[in-house]
Design a protein around this motif. Structure first.
Motif, PDB file in Angstrom:
ATOM      1  N   ARG A 197       0.803  -1.221   0.000  1.00 36.18           N
ATOM      2  CA  ARG A 197       0.000   0.000   0.000  1.00 36.18           C
ATOM      3  C   ARG A 197       0.839   1.277   0.000  1.00 36.18           C
ATOM      4  N   LEU A 198       2.112   1.165  -0.293  1.00 34.30           N
ATOM      5  CA  LEU A 198       2.981   2.342  -0.332  1.00 34.30           C
ATOM      6  C   LEU A 198       3.521   2.545  -1.743  1.00 34.30           C
ATOM      7  N   ILE A 199       3.428   3.782  -2.217  1.00 37.31           N
ATOM      8  CA  ILE A 199       3.933   4.163  -3.530  1.00 37.31           C
ATOM      9  C   ILE A 199       5.008   5.225  -3.339  1.00 37.31           C
ATOM     10  N   VAL A 200       6.154   5.044  -3.972  1.00 38.24           N
ATOM     11  CA  VAL A 200       7.216   6.039  -3.927  1.00 38.24           C
ATOM     12  C   VAL A 200       7.372   6.642  -5.325  1.00 38.24           C
ATOM     13  N   SER A 201       7.542   7.963  -5.371  1.00 43.46           N
ATOM     14  CA  SER A 201       7.682   8.679  -6.642  1.00 43.46           C
ATOM     15  C   SER A 201       8.863   9.625  -6.554  1.00 43.46           C
ATOM     16  N   ALA A 202       9.619   9.731  -7.632  1.00 43.22           N
ATOM     17  CA  ALA A 202      10.690  10.719  -7.766  1.00 43.22           C
ATOM     18  C   ALA A 202      10.292  11.670  -8.888  1.00 43.22           C
ATOM     19  N   GLU A 203      10.481  12.972  -8.673  1.00 40.74           N
ATOM     20  CA  GLU A 203       9.901  13.938  -9.613  1.00 40.74           C
ATOM     21  C   GLU A 203      10.721  15.220  -9.700  1.00 40.74           C
ATOM     22  N   ILE A 204      10.737  15.806 -10.900  1.00 40.70           N
ATOM     23  CA  ILE A 204      11.222  17.162 -11.126  1.00 40.70           C
ATOM     24  C   ILE A 204      10.048  17.963 -11.662  1.00 40.70           C
ATOM     25  N   SER A 205       9.711  19.059 -10.983  1.00 42.24           N
ATOM     26  CA  SER A 205       8.536  19.840 -11.347  1.00 42.24           C
ATOM     27  C   SER A 205       8.922  21.300 -11.530  1.00 42.24           C
ATOM     28  N   ALA A 206       8.762  21.804 -12.767  1.00 37.79           N
ATOM     29  CA  ALA A 206       9.038  23.209 -13.070  1.00 37.79           C
ATOM     30  C   ALA A 206       7.753  24.015 -12.920  1.00 37.79           C
ATOM     31  N   LYS A 207       7.835  25.157 -12.250  1.00 42.02           N
ATOM     32  CA  LYS A 207       6.663  25.989 -12.000  1.00 42.02           C
ATOM     33  C   LYS A 207       6.832  27.341 -12.699  1.00 42.02           C
ATOM     34  N   TYR A 208       6.042  27.549 -13.732  1.00 38.81           N
ATOM     35  CA  TYR A 208       6.009  28.862 -14.367  1.00 38.81           C
ATOM     36  C   TYR A 208       5.049  29.742 -13.566  1.00 38.81           C
ATOM     37  N   THR A 209       5.459  30.949 -13.208  1.00 33.73           N
ATOM     38  CA  THR A 209       4.609  31.836 -12.423  1.00 33.73           C
ATOM     39  C   THR A 209       4.154  33.030 -13.251  1.00 33.73           C
ATOM     40  N   PHE A 210       3.083  33.646 -12.807  1.00 30.56           N
ATOM     41  CA  PHE A 210       2.534  34.816 -13.478  1.00 30.56           C
ATOM     42  C   PHE A 210       2.985  36.100 -12.775  1.00 30.56           C
ATOM     43  N   THR A 211       4.195  36.072 -12.243  1.00 28.41           N
ATOM     44  CA  THR A 211       4.781  37.250 -11.609  1.00 28.41           C
ATOM     45  C   THR A 211       6.260  37.339 -11.969  1.00 28.41           C
ATOM     46  N   ASP A 212       6.770  38.556 -11.985  1.00 30.25           N
ATOM     47  CA  ASP A 212       8.206  38.783 -12.181  1.00 30.25           C
ATOM     48  C   ASP A 212       8.829  39.373 -10.932  1.00 30.25           C
ATOM     49  N   ASN A 213       8.152  39.140  -9.782  1.00 28.43           N
ATOM     50  CA  ASN A 213       8.636  39.792  -8.571  1.00 28.43           C
ATOM     51  C   ASN A 213       8.825  38.833  -7.402  1.00 28.43           C
ATOM     52  N   LEU A 214       9.173  37.586  -7.668  1.00 30.91           N
ATOM     53  CA  LEU A 214       9.580  36.710  -6.567  1.00 30.91           C
ATOM     54  C   LEU A 214      10.880  37.203  -5.951  1.00 30.91           C
ATOM     55  N   ASP A 215      11.652  37.988  -6.721  1.00 30.12           N
ATOM     56  CA  ASP A 215      12.980  38.432  -6.313  1.00 30.12           C
ATOM     57  C   ASP A 215      13.080  39.926  -6.026  1.00 30.12           C
ATOM     58  N   GLY A 216      11.977  40.675  -6.133  1.00 29.08           N
ATOM     59  CA  GLY A 216      12.017  42.116  -5.910  1.00 29.08           C
ATOM     60  C   GLY A 216      12.462  42.911  -7.119  1.00 29.08           C
ATOM     61  N   SER A 217      12.527  42.283  -8.292  1.00 34.52           N
ATOM     62  CA  SER A 217      13.024  42.983  -9.474  1.00 34.52           C
ATOM     63  C   SER A 217      11.966  43.831 -10.171  1.00 34.52           C
ATOM     64  N   LYS A 218      10.700  43.587  -9.860  1.00 38.20           N
ATOM     65  CA  LYS A 218       9.637  44.372 -10.491  1.00 38.20           C
ATOM     66  C   LYS A 218       8.559  44.691  -9.457  1.00 38.20           C
ATOM     67  N   PRO A 219       8.867  45.567  -8.503  1.00 32.27           N
ATOM     68  CA  PRO A 219       7.932  45.842  -7.407  1.00 32.27           C
ATOM     69  C   PRO A 219       6.805  46.774  -7.825  1.00 32.27           C
ATOM     70  N   LYS A 220       5.686  46.663  -7.104  1.00 33.09           N
ATOM     71  CA  LYS A 220       4.589  47.601  -7.303  1.00 33.09           C
ATOM     72  C   LYS A 220       4.818  48.880  -6.514  1.00 33.09           C
ATOM     73  N   ILE A 221       5.588  48.761  -5.426  1.00 34.15           N
ATOM     74  CA  ILE A 221       5.916  49.933  -4.622  1.00 34.15           C
ATOM     75  C   ILE A 221       7.412  49.915  -4.364  1.00 34.15           C
ATOM     76  N   GLY A 222       7.929  50.981  -3.735  1.00 32.24           N
ATOM     77  CA  GLY A 222       9.343  51.030  -3.399  1.00 32.24           C
ATOM     78  C   GLY A 222      10.167  51.546  -4.553  1.00 32.24           C
TER      79      GLY A 222
END
Length: 228
Positions: free
Chosen positions: A166-191
């Protein structure tokens, strides 16, 4: 006629009960960010990623998947392969929560009700909602204005196998495209908008990648075996 109705009803019940093959478990691994600061290596897990996974196996080949994940990401220009980024010297950290729903397709038949070894490579894609710190720079300091919400598109490639009954093991690589350019502070709305110079890409949104393993426990009814 009565015999035919019984056969059809049994087949419908069988299909319904096959849908009751559930999996629930944990995912753990590493995450890395791809954007305007730091390294541009696509798969380079350097911060923790973990969360919960639920699968609903609808057939031997396709599965609905719901997940809630937490990712820590960072970027440091001093670790970049580009000289101009290293000279610039920006860095940041962020924490991302992601709730996503998607579909998983197995390349080979993966039937949890069959005995013996079960294994298959798979591809997964879906839609997600991410919650993260809205970063900005002020007087040379990286700050945040609270947490904000955006969307993501996870695309994954993995391999899963039965570990125990009853146990399943999975190995995975998952790429996540986001709809923002500001995870890093490079395109802020303020500041203060920093000059990212020639190493800044104003048209590309940020990505992050999860590399890890999942361990799930299976439960649910076995399919009906009709006797005619």
């Amino acid at each position: 006629m009565k015999y035919l109705v019984y056969i059809i009803a049994c087949l419908l019940v069988t299909g319904n009960l096959k849908a009751q093959s559930h999996e629930i478990g944990l995912a753990i691994g590493g995450a890395n960010y791809i954007g305007d600061i730091g390294s541009t290596t696509y798969v380079d897990p350097n911060e923790a990623g973990y969360g919960f996974i639920y699968r609903l196996n609808r057939s031997d080949r396709h599965t609905y998947r719901l997940s809630f994940m937490r990712y820590n990401i960072k970027g440091d220009d001093l670790e970049s392969e580009f000289v101009n980024r290293r000279l610039r010297g920006y860095s940041f950290t962020n924490a991302i929560n992601e709730l996503s729903l998607g579909m998983e397709f197995s390349f080979w038949e993966f039937n949890l009700h069959n005995k013996g070894n079960q294994a298959s490579p798979y591809i997964h894609f879906g839609l997600g909602v991410i919650n993260y710190k809205d970063l900005f720079y002020s007087n040379g300091r990286l700050m945040d204005s609270g947490r904000v919400i955006s969307a993501s598109v996870p695309i994954s490639l993995g391999y899963k196998a039965r570990l125990l009954r009853r146990l399943i093991v999975s190995a995975e690589i998952s790429a996540k495209y986001t709809f923002t350019d500001n995870l890093d502070g490079s395109k802020p709305k303020i500041g203060v908008f920093n000059d990212f110079g020639s190493v800044r890409s104003v048209t590309n949104n940020d990505w992050f990648v999860f590399t890890g393993v999942m361990l799930t426990y299976t439960f649910g009814k076995r399919p009906c075996l009709c006797k005619f």
